[in-house]
Design a protein around this motif. Sequence first.
Motif, PDB file in Angstrom:
ATOM      1  N   ILE A  45       0.977  -0.874  -0.236  1.00 13.61           N
ATOM      2  CA  ILE A  45       0.114   0.198   0.143  1.00 13.61           C
ATOM      3  C   ILE A  45       0.844   1.186   0.057  1.00 13.61           C
ATOM      4  N   ALA A  46       2.029   1.302   0.848  1.00 17.49           N
ATOM      5  CA  ALA A  46       3.076   2.150   0.646  1.00 17.49           C
ATOM      6  C   ALA A  46       3.722   2.984  -0.652  1.00 17.49           C
ATOM      7  N   ARG A  47       3.836   1.685  -1.414  1.00 15.39           N
ATOM      8  CA  ARG A  47       4.419   1.389  -2.761  1.00 15.39           C
ATOM      9  C   ARG A  47       3.470   2.578  -4.116  1.00 15.39           C
ATOM     10  N   ILE A  48       2.534   2.313  -3.761  1.00  9.49           N
ATOM     11  CA  ILE A  48       1.366   2.306  -4.104  1.00  9.49           C
ATOM     12  C   ILE A  48       0.389   3.644  -4.263  1.00  9.49           C
ATOM     13  N   ILE A  49       0.429   4.426  -3.218  1.00  6.63           N
ATOM     14  CA  ILE A  49       0.278   5.333  -2.166  1.00  6.63           C
ATOM     15  C   ILE A  49       1.349   6.941  -2.707  1.00  6.63           C
ATOM     16  N   ALA A  50       2.828   6.141  -2.356  1.00  7.40           N
ATOM     17  CA  ALA A  50       3.866   7.432  -2.365  1.00  7.40           C
ATOM     18  C   ALA A  50       3.899   7.382  -3.324  1.00  7.40           C
ATOM     19  N   VAL A  51       4.448   6.892  -4.613  1.00  9.61           N
ATOM     20  CA  VAL A  51       4.615   7.432  -6.349  1.00  9.61           C
ATOM     21  C   VAL A  51       3.536   8.824  -6.468  1.00  9.61           C
ATOM     22  N   PRO A  52       1.717   8.587  -6.335  1.00  7.64           N
ATOM     23  CA  PRO A  52       0.581   9.790  -6.865  1.00  7.64           C
ATOM     24  C   PRO A  52       1.420  10.698  -5.657  1.00  7.64           C
ATOM     25  N   MET A  53       1.487   9.989  -4.346  1.00  5.22           N
ATOM     26  CA  MET A  53       2.068  11.368  -3.056  1.00  5.22           C
ATOM     27  C   MET A  53       3.088  12.415  -4.363  1.00  5.22           C
ATOM     28  N   GLY A  54       3.884  11.830  -4.085  1.00  8.49           N
ATOM     29  CA  GLY A  54       5.109  12.428  -4.701  1.00  8.49           C
ATOM     30  C   GLY A  54       5.173  13.486  -5.249  1.00  8.49           C
ATOM     31  N   LYS A  55       3.587  13.026  -6.969  1.00  7.91           N
ATOM     32  CA  LYS A  55       4.038  13.960  -8.050  1.00  7.91           C
ATOM     33  C   LYS A  55       2.917  15.468  -6.977  1.00  7.91           C
ATOM     34  N   THR A  56       2.178  15.405  -6.570  1.00 12.01           N
ATOM     35  CA  THR A  56       1.466  16.638  -5.627  1.00 12.01           C
ATOM     36  C   THR A  56       2.385  17.152  -4.575  1.00 12.01           C
ATOM     37  N   LEU A  57       3.488  15.981  -4.326  1.00 11.40           N
ATOM     38  CA  LEU A  57       4.304  16.918  -3.692  1.00 11.40           C
ATOM     39  C   LEU A  57       5.464  17.924  -4.396  1.00 11.40           C
ATOM     40  N   ASN A  58       6.044  17.564  -5.324  1.00 13.21           N
ATOM     41  CA  ASN A  58       6.870  17.373  -6.011  1.00 13.21           C
ATOM     42  C   ASN A  58       8.167  17.448  -6.220  1.00 13.21           C
ATOM     43  N   GLN A  59       7.643  16.247  -5.030  1.00  9.71           N
ATOM     44  CA  GLN A  59       9.405  15.404  -4.733  1.00  9.71           C
ATOM     45  C   GLN A  59       9.042  14.094  -4.321  1.00  9.71           C
ATOM     46  N   THR A  60      10.415  13.246  -4.613  1.00 10.81           N
ATOM     47  CA  THR A  60      10.465  11.880  -4.705  1.00 10.81           C
ATOM     48  C   THR A  60       9.902  11.498  -3.109  1.00 10.81           C
ATOM     49  N   VAL A  61       8.244  10.646  -2.487  1.00  7.68           N
ATOM     50  CA  VAL A  61       8.407  10.518  -1.139  1.00  7.68           C
ATOM     51  C   VAL A  61       8.840   8.648  -1.554  1.00  7.68           C
ATOM     52  N   VAL A  62      10.460   8.713  -0.665  1.00 14.51           N
ATOM     53  CA  VAL A  62      10.609   7.359  -1.187  1.00 14.51           C
ATOM     54  C   VAL A  62       9.801   5.930   0.494  1.00 14.51           C
ATOM     55  N   VAL A  63      10.119   4.872  -0.422  1.00 11.01           N
ATOM     56  CA  VAL A  63       9.932   3.598   1.075  1.00 11.01           C
ATOM     57  C   VAL A  63      10.850   2.792   1.445  1.00 11.01           C
ATOM     58  N   GLU A  64      10.862   3.516   2.891  1.00 10.96           N
ATOM     59  CA  GLU A  64      12.093   2.347   3.426  1.00 10.96           C
ATOM     60  C   GLU A  64      11.761   1.618   4.374  1.00 10.96           C
ATOM     61  N   ASN A  65      12.167   0.454   4.148  1.00  5.23           N
ATOM     62  CA  ASN A  65      11.836  -1.133   5.058  1.00  5.23           C
ATOM     63  C   ASN A  65      12.351  -0.918   6.207  1.00  5.23           C
ATOM     64  N   THR A  66      11.826  -0.688   7.980  1.00  4.72           N
ATOM     65  CA  THR A  66      12.744  -0.550   8.542  1.00  4.72           C
ATOM     66  C   THR A  66      11.720  -1.828   9.378  1.00  4.72           C
ATOM     67  N   THR A  67      12.053  -3.046   9.749  1.00  5.13           N
ATOM     68  CA  THR A  67      11.826  -4.290  10.748  1.00  5.13           C
ATOM     69  C   THR A  67      11.720  -4.587  11.789  1.00  5.13           C
ATOM     70  N   GLY A  68      10.821  -4.986  12.227  1.00  6.47           N
ATOM     71  CA  GLY A  68      11.313  -6.073  14.105  1.00  6.47           C
ATOM     72  C   GLY A  68      10.634  -5.912  14.371  1.00  6.47           C
ATOM     73  N   ALA A  69      10.508  -6.741  15.767  1.00  8.56           N
ATOM     74  CA  ALA A  69       9.156  -6.459  16.528  1.00  8.56           C
ATOM     75  C   ALA A  69       7.752  -5.839  16.639  1.00  8.56           C
ATOM     76  N   ALA A  70       7.254  -6.296  15.224  1.00  9.03           N
ATOM     77  CA  ALA A  70       5.901  -6.253  15.311  1.00  9.03           C
ATOM     78  C   ALA A  70       5.459  -4.878  13.913  1.00  9.03           C
ATOM     79  N   GLY A  71       6.476  -4.364  14.115  1.00  5.55           N
ATOM     80  CA  GLY A  71       6.558  -2.762  13.722  1.00  5.55           C
ATOM     81  C   GLY A  71       6.954  -1.580  14.024  1.00  5.55           C
ATOM     82  N   THR A  72       7.774  -2.274  15.744  1.00  7.63           N
ATOM     83  CA  THR A  72       7.611  -1.113  17.169  1.00  7.63           C
ATOM     84  C   THR A  72       9.270  -0.464  16.482  1.00  7.63           C
ATOM     85  N   ILE A  73       9.668  -1.208  15.766  1.00  5.61           N
ATOM     86  CA  ILE A  73      11.206  -0.528  15.365  1.00  5.61           C
ATOM     87  C   ILE A  73      10.998   0.603  14.308  1.00  5.61           C
TER      88      ILE A  73
END
Length: 324
Positions: A45-73
Amino acid sequence: MRSLLVSLALAATLGGVTAAAAQSYPARPITMVVPFAAGGPVDTIARIIAVPMGKTLNQTVVVENTTGAAGTIGVGRVARAAPDGYTLSIGHWSTHVINGAIYPLQYDLLRDLEPLGMIATNPLLIVANPAVPAKDLKELVAWLKANPGKASLGTAGVGSASHMGGLNFQNATGTEFQYIPYRGTGPALQDLIGGHIQFMVDQASNSLPQVRGGKIRAYAVTAKSRLAAAPDIPTVDEAGLPGLYISVWYGIWAPRGTPRVIVDRLNAAIVAALADTAVRQKLADLGQEIPPREQQSPEGLGALQKAEIEKWWPIVKAAGIKPE
Ligand code: ASP
């Protein structure tokens, strides 16, 4: 004179961000932190929404995966980041509600994060590897009962949506099986396809493409009505586990203290992305429902998150779920 200068400087600073910086925002790429592994439901879902958000904001929205402990990290990384709009947290019901009742978090889900907008919601699917000899949900329960403790269910860690779905299923059926934690349900689903684990109670958006491709079998959807995207999968009511509903809603947050002008710009980018026909189609195909416009607001997401914390924390705390 000196103190006047100091107060003028302070007045021009909004939560550590100068008014000028807030006005020229965004001047560099924005990072959206996904707290689970690539390929899973939050990542998708992040990758679906990041690209059009970036278009509106005129900047790239980079998706970064920081994983571990059910998302708490990953969520903690954003809670501690500068409140300047350049680090965002995407997550859902488990990362931004349930985790607070299970983990001794170094951040406060309400006090340290600024809601930007709700983006989608989807139920879970009870799915299994096709080698499991059960044609429907009742047969699955009977098979688990005949083989106590033998089958394994994949999760994204203690407290994750997939783990809560598994616990809910276990409570309703009185079955015994093992929970196998992964860094996200993307890798868990790969192991399900490979037959290393037998079943999952997985977000529809994650499983549906594999169900359609015949790689896994779906027994039921944890919702009152069938999914428009998969009308042949019965509801839990129809399949024999009435009322076993869970729906996982998604949102995006910034660190608390982010200036309102930046919050508004980010929210406008979210709203524009959710109005985009291609985005709507992609989300609908995955069984994700887009919330009404008023819930896409920072206030809509904030109210939902608070209400869900009030509803779920007592339940989860009473259940005594402990981090591993
Ligand atoms: N949060 C997801 C879940 O537990 C996992 C993921 O996004 O990978 O359903």
